[in-house]
Design a protein around this motif. Structure first.
Motif, PDB file in Angstrom:
ATOM      1  N   PRO A 178     -13.686  -1.399  -8.170  1.00  0.00           N
ATOM      2  CA  PRO A 178     -13.067  -0.363  -7.340  1.00  0.00           C
ATOM      3  C   PRO A 178     -13.240  -0.643  -5.848  1.00  0.00           C
ATOM      4  O   PRO A 178     -14.221  -1.248  -5.425  1.00  0.00           O
ATOM      5  N   ASP A 179     -12.254  -0.181  -5.090  1.00  0.00           N
ATOM      6  CA  ASP A 179     -12.287  -0.384  -3.652  1.00  0.00           C
ATOM      7  C   ASP A 179     -13.497   0.314  -3.050  1.00  0.00           C
ATOM      8  O   ASP A 179     -13.767   1.481  -3.334  1.00  0.00           O
ATOM      9  N   VAL A 233      -5.644   1.043   0.091  1.00  0.00           N
ATOM     10  CA  VAL A 233      -6.393  -0.041  -0.529  1.00  0.00           C
ATOM     11  C   VAL A 233      -7.058  -0.827   0.589  1.00  0.00           C
ATOM     12  O   VAL A 233      -6.541  -0.899   1.715  1.00  0.00           O
ATOM     13  N   GLU A 277      -8.554  -2.839  -8.841  1.00  0.00           N
ATOM     14  CA  GLU A 277      -9.075  -1.478  -8.663  1.00  0.00           C
ATOM     15  C   GLU A 277      -9.781  -1.004  -9.927  1.00  0.00           C
ATOM     16  O   GLU A 277     -10.771  -0.275  -9.863  1.00  0.00           O
ATOM     17  N   VAL A 283      -3.415   3.809 -10.636  1.00  0.00           N
ATOM     18  CA  VAL A 283      -4.371   3.792  -9.521  1.00  0.00           C
ATOM     19  C   VAL A 283      -5.057   5.136  -9.376  1.00  0.00           C
ATOM     20  O   VAL A 283      -6.279   5.237  -9.218  1.00  0.00           O
ATOM     21  N   ARG A 314      -9.142   5.970  -9.928  1.00  0.00           N
ATOM     22  CA  ARG A 314      -9.968   6.544  -8.860  1.00  0.00           C
ATOM     23  C   ARG A 314     -10.536   7.885  -9.262  1.00  0.00           C
ATOM     24  O   ARG A 314     -11.675   8.212  -8.931  1.00  0.00           O
ATOM     25  N   LEU A 362       2.270   2.013 -11.923  1.00  0.00           N
ATOM     26  CA  LEU A 362       1.099   1.516 -11.205  1.00  0.00           C
ATOM     27  C   LEU A 362       0.498   2.595 -10.319  1.00  0.00           C
ATOM     28  O   LEU A 362      -0.730   2.696 -10.179  1.00  0.00           O
ATOM     29  N   ARG A 363       1.337   3.415  -9.697  1.00  0.00           N
ATOM     30  CA  ARG A 363       0.815   4.519  -8.867  1.00  0.00           C
ATOM     31  C   ARG A 363      -0.019   5.470  -9.721  1.00  0.00           C
ATOM     32  O   ARG A 363      -1.094   5.922  -9.317  1.00  0.00           O
ATOM     33  N   ARG A 411       0.822  -1.203   0.000  1.00  0.00           N
ATOM     34  CA  ARG A 411       0.000   0.000   0.000  1.00  0.00           C
ATOM     35  C   ARG A 411       0.860   1.259   0.000  1.00  0.00           C
ATOM     36  O   ARG A 411       0.521   2.261  -0.615  1.00  0.00           O
ATOM     37  N   VAL A 446      -3.937  -3.306  -8.875  1.00  0.00           N
ATOM     38  CA  VAL A 446      -4.339  -2.275  -9.830  1.00  0.00           C
ATOM     39  C   VAL A 446      -5.442  -2.789 -10.752  1.00  0.00           C
ATOM     40  O   VAL A 446      -6.421  -2.094 -11.042  1.00  0.00           O
ATOM     41  N   LEU A 462       2.292   1.796  -3.539  1.00  0.00           N
ATOM     42  CA  LEU A 462       1.274   2.305  -4.471  1.00  0.00           C
ATOM     43  C   LEU A 462       0.853   3.729  -4.139  1.00  0.00           C
ATOM     44  O   LEU A 462       0.294   4.426  -4.983  1.00  0.00           O
TER      45      LEU A 462
END
Length: 654
Positions: A94-95, A33, A90, A645, A649, A641-642, A26, A87, A29
């Protein structure tokens, strides 16, 4: 014994390892999460790391340095795989979009309750001959007045059987002639105060619960047969121990739970229709449903009606009575009020017919004056002055009932509404357009000239002299507003609805009542009151007090500006990105661009290093360029990946 201790410690060590691994993932990222999916990703990473380690080590034993490097490489690869899984999860789910176990249980129970209610509503519709409209097909044969009347009767009966929420919905729709044909509005008006009464035993239970003591300790007598049975409550005549005659308004038992369930269904239906139909989006069905829900929930709390009674009672002119409440005996589901003796206007035809025409016009003018005072002067008005909520007393005065639905307007809205009414009465389409645009929520583009023409045409049509000229004015204005896709705030819509309802009531009192002429006269009196010397003096004093600090500082500021201009030092300073939100947005955007650039550069460098042959070796089997290449590849993947994400979102939030 050591083996047993090891077995005991396996679970805590695994839990700590998973939590630590999840925290690291976490952190890498850069976003929070969900704990469940983070734990699953950590378990996956641990399992994959072991398999990668075995594959890299091979059958031959390796030295300590090589083993550590291979372990580090396996852990990094497993972490990358876990982050990729997070990812992808997500992006797909989605979370926060999936409920937890407790939410699933509650949601399942609510869904089961809604499903039962859906089937109950369908059965009611089918029983009243509305089943053919549930298939979504177009039905002909409703162009005739007789066919529409038959369908209106079926709709009214279905809403009556549907319960309190649908009865209240029908009551509100009965005043919306801008939305419904006249046959439906007339038929739905019969829903007012015609609900079936509940048993006396249930009413007694509510009385005892709200009073906190036996009914006999408060009332000398309570009539078991209700005076009126409405959709939310029913009213009983009673006498207090001191001999005072009162009426007791008692909420129907269990009505709050039924209303919450049905409002949830209406919200879902409004959301679906607004998303899938043009007319639903034009009307703003979700906002209308929310306004209806807020008004209905407010009506369920009789303490709010108690406050409304006290507030409105101080604003009424002579000839209009509001019952006084016995506040110590009132509660959320109980209202004890003074008993007003009279006949509801809905059943007062013979009593009204016995009055002289001049007296009937005088009563209608008094009621119009009371409404205009409530709306334009005090900003607190009775929303639903239909004939069932107005009593005609033996002396010819009017008594107002049912203050559960009361509208409130701020000073700016009252001023704009007054300008609109005055412009409509004076055939001033330009002023009416400006006032209307102040009342509504303007879209990005609006054709003001076309709106002005439409208002001008309405004025020519509905402001002609005569008793029936203004009967359709407010519904026509609402239709014009909807046609131009202007969103009406709920309280403004309540004021329009109040005037539209009042028109029918005034016509019932005095069929020859000239609404336009009387409204113009009432508006003239109000303007005259606002223009009295005392009122103008108070207004001027108030404005002067507000402007005094500015006036004291103005000469010094003007002098400094002129001096700077004289010496060539006058400049204008504009601060870019002065708002914290703007700075945060730009900074976040730059951060994401920087991360994407660094990630891309790291990926390219990793590919180049991994493709270079030879080079120094860290161990007999591991080259330095390969280690650096894999390290840069890991950095590149983490940075990309960051960014992904954050993109996922932001897309969901938008």
């Amino acid at each position: 014994m050591p083996t047993a201790v090891a077995h005991v410690l396996v679970v805590p060590i695994m839990i700590v390892t998973v939590l630590a691994f999840g925290a690291v993932i976490r952190r890498l990222l850069g976003v929070r999460v969900g704990l469940v999916r983070t734990g699953l990703a950590a378990v996956l990473a641990i399992w994959v790391a072991g398999r990668i380690m075995l594959a890299l080590a091979g059958p031959e034993p390796a030295d300590t340095g090589t083993a550590l490097l291979l372990m580090l490489l396996a852990v990094c690869c497993a972490s990358l795989l876990s982050m990729i899984v997070l990812v992808v999860a997500e992006a797909i789910v989605p979370d926060g979009s999936l409920p937890g176990p407790l939410e699933l249980w509650r949601g399942w129970r609510a869904q089961r309750s809604r499903t039962r209610r859906y089937w109950q509503i369908v059965r009611i519709a089918v029983r009243h001959g509305l089943g053919r409209f549930l298939r979504g097909q177009r039905h002909d044969g409703l162009e005739s007045v007789a066919a529409r009347r038959r369908l209106a009767v079926s709709v009214r009966q279905a809403l009556d059987d549907g319960g309190v929420t649908f009865v209240k919905l029908g009551q509100q729709l009965s005043t919306r002639r801008d939305v419904l044909p006249g046959e439906f509005a007339e038929e739905l008006a019969r829903l007012q105060d015609q609900a079936a009464p509940v048993s006396w035993a249930q009413i007694t239970a509510v009385l005892r619960a709200e009073l906190g003591r036996p009914v006999e300790e408060v009332f000398a007598h309570v009539e078991a047969a209700p005076l009126a049975a409405a959709s939310v409550a029913q009213v009983h005549a009673a006498r207090l121990l001191d001999g005072a005659e009162v009426v007791v308004k008692v909420q129907r038992p269990g009505i709050a739970e039924v209303v919450d369930r049905d409002l949830d269904i209406l919200h879902r239906l409004a959301r679906t229709l607004e998303a899938r139909t043009r007319w639903g989006a034009a009307l703003g069905l979700r906002d209308l449903a929310q306004g209806f829900a807020d008004a209905l929930r407010e009506e369920l709390d009789f303490r709010i009606e108690l406050e409304n009674l006290a507030a409105v009672a101080t604003t009424q002119p002579a000839g209009i009575r509001v019952p006084a409440a016995h506040a110590p005996l009132c509660g959320p589901r109980l209202l004890v009020m003074e008993k007003l003796t009279g006949t509801p206007l809905s059943a007062a035809g013979p009593a009204l017919g016995a009055l002289p025409d001049g007296r009937r016009r005088e009563i209608a003018a008094t009621l119009l004056e009371a409404m205009m005072s409530q709306v334009l002067q005090y900003g607190l008005f009775h929303v639903d002055l239909h004939p069932g909520n107005i009593l005609l007393t033996a002396s010819g005065d009017l008594g107002l009932l049912d203050f559960g639905s009361v509208g409130r307007l701020d000073a700016t809205t009252r001023l704009a509404l007054g300008r609109l009414l005055a412009a409509l009465g004076g055939s001033d389409s330009v002023t009416a357009t400006d006032a209307l645009l102040e009342l509504v929520d303007r879209p990005a583009e609006v054709d003001e000239r076309e709106l002005e023409r439409g208002l001008g045409a309405l004025m020519v049509r509905y402001t002609a002299p005569g008793p029936t000229a203004g009967l359709a004015a407010f519904p026509a204005v609402l239709k014009l507003v909807i046609a131009h896709r202007l969103a009406i705030p709920p309280q403004v819509a309540a004021a329009f609805r109040a005037f539209a309802t009042l028109e029918g009531t005034l016509t019932l009192i005095a069929p020859d009542f000239d609404l336009i002429a009387e409204a113009r006269a009432a508006g003239g009196r109000r303007l005259a009151e606002a223009a009295t010397p005392e009122r103008l003096r108070r207004t001027a004093e108030h404005e002067l007090i507000s402007l005094l600090p500015l006036l004291r500082r103005l000469p010094r500021r003007v002098d400094r500006a002129l001096a700077a201009a004289e010496h060539g030092r006058l400049s204008v300073n504009v601060r870019l990105l002065a708002d914290h939100g703007d700075r945060r947005y730009v900074t976040g955007l730059l951060h994401q661009v920087l991360l994407a650039v660094i990630g891309s550069a790291s990926g390219l460098m990793a590919v180049l290093l991994l493709g270079l042959p030879g080079g120094p070796r860290l161990t007999p089997s591991i080259e330095l360029y390969a280690v650096l290449g894999y390290a840069l590849l890991i950095v590149a993947v983490i940075l990309v990946l960051r960014v992904l994400v954050v993109i996922f979102r932001h897309d969901r939030a938008g």
